[in-house]
Design a protein around this motif. Structure first.
Motif: not given
Length: 158
Positions: A44-48, A50-52, A106-108
């Protein structure tokens, strides 16, 4: 070693589960898998880069299993990196069914010490992970055991 095989609309991913590092979280996840809780749920969420995120029965990040479990943050494997499974929460000890798969270390990094890591993608699956987006589906998850062998992660190839 306990593994979880995610059959998704983009292909198969296999994750090592951190049974010794986050035993309560892995037990909760496996209980939900055995109840087929995740079957048919969307990411339900995707941040390029970074995470899904998935694990919400409502499909929008507002739902869970109806209970909370405690965070497990002190183990040796409690750091976020590409391919790591990590519990999503709305504060300490509010873990339930929602989790993320990290896409870039790096983004998490800010999640270290705040969210329980409970598994990591094995070498087969990074290609599928790179294709996952919002609204892709977990068709099913199966649990298994494999013999523990040394396996290099993606960083070892760079």
């Amino acid at each position: 070693m306990k593994v979880a095989r995610f059959h998704t609309s983009k292909g198969l991913m296999e994750f090592e589960l951190y049974e010794n590092d986050a035993p309560g979280t892995v037990e909760n996840f496996c209980d939900l898998v055995n109840q087929e809780f995740y079957n048919g749920l969307i990411f339900h969420q995707y941040i390029p880069d970074t995470l899904i995120q998935t694990g919400c029965p409502n499909g929008d990040g507002t739902g869970g299993p109806g209970y909370f479990i405690k965070c497990e943050l002190k183990g040796k494997k409690q750091f976020h990196d590409k391919g790591v499974l990590s519990m999503a929460n709305s504060g300490r000890d509010t873990n339930g069914s929602q989790f993320i798969i990290c896409l870039d270390q790096a983004n998490v990094k800010h999640l270290d010490g705040n969210h329980t890591c409970f598994g990591k993608l094995r070498k087969t699956g990074f290609e599928v992970l790179s294709k996952l987006r919002r609204f892709d589906v977990i068709e099913s998850i199966e649990l298994g055991e494999i013999e523990e062998v040394f396996e290099m992660n993606e960083r070892d190839y760079q």
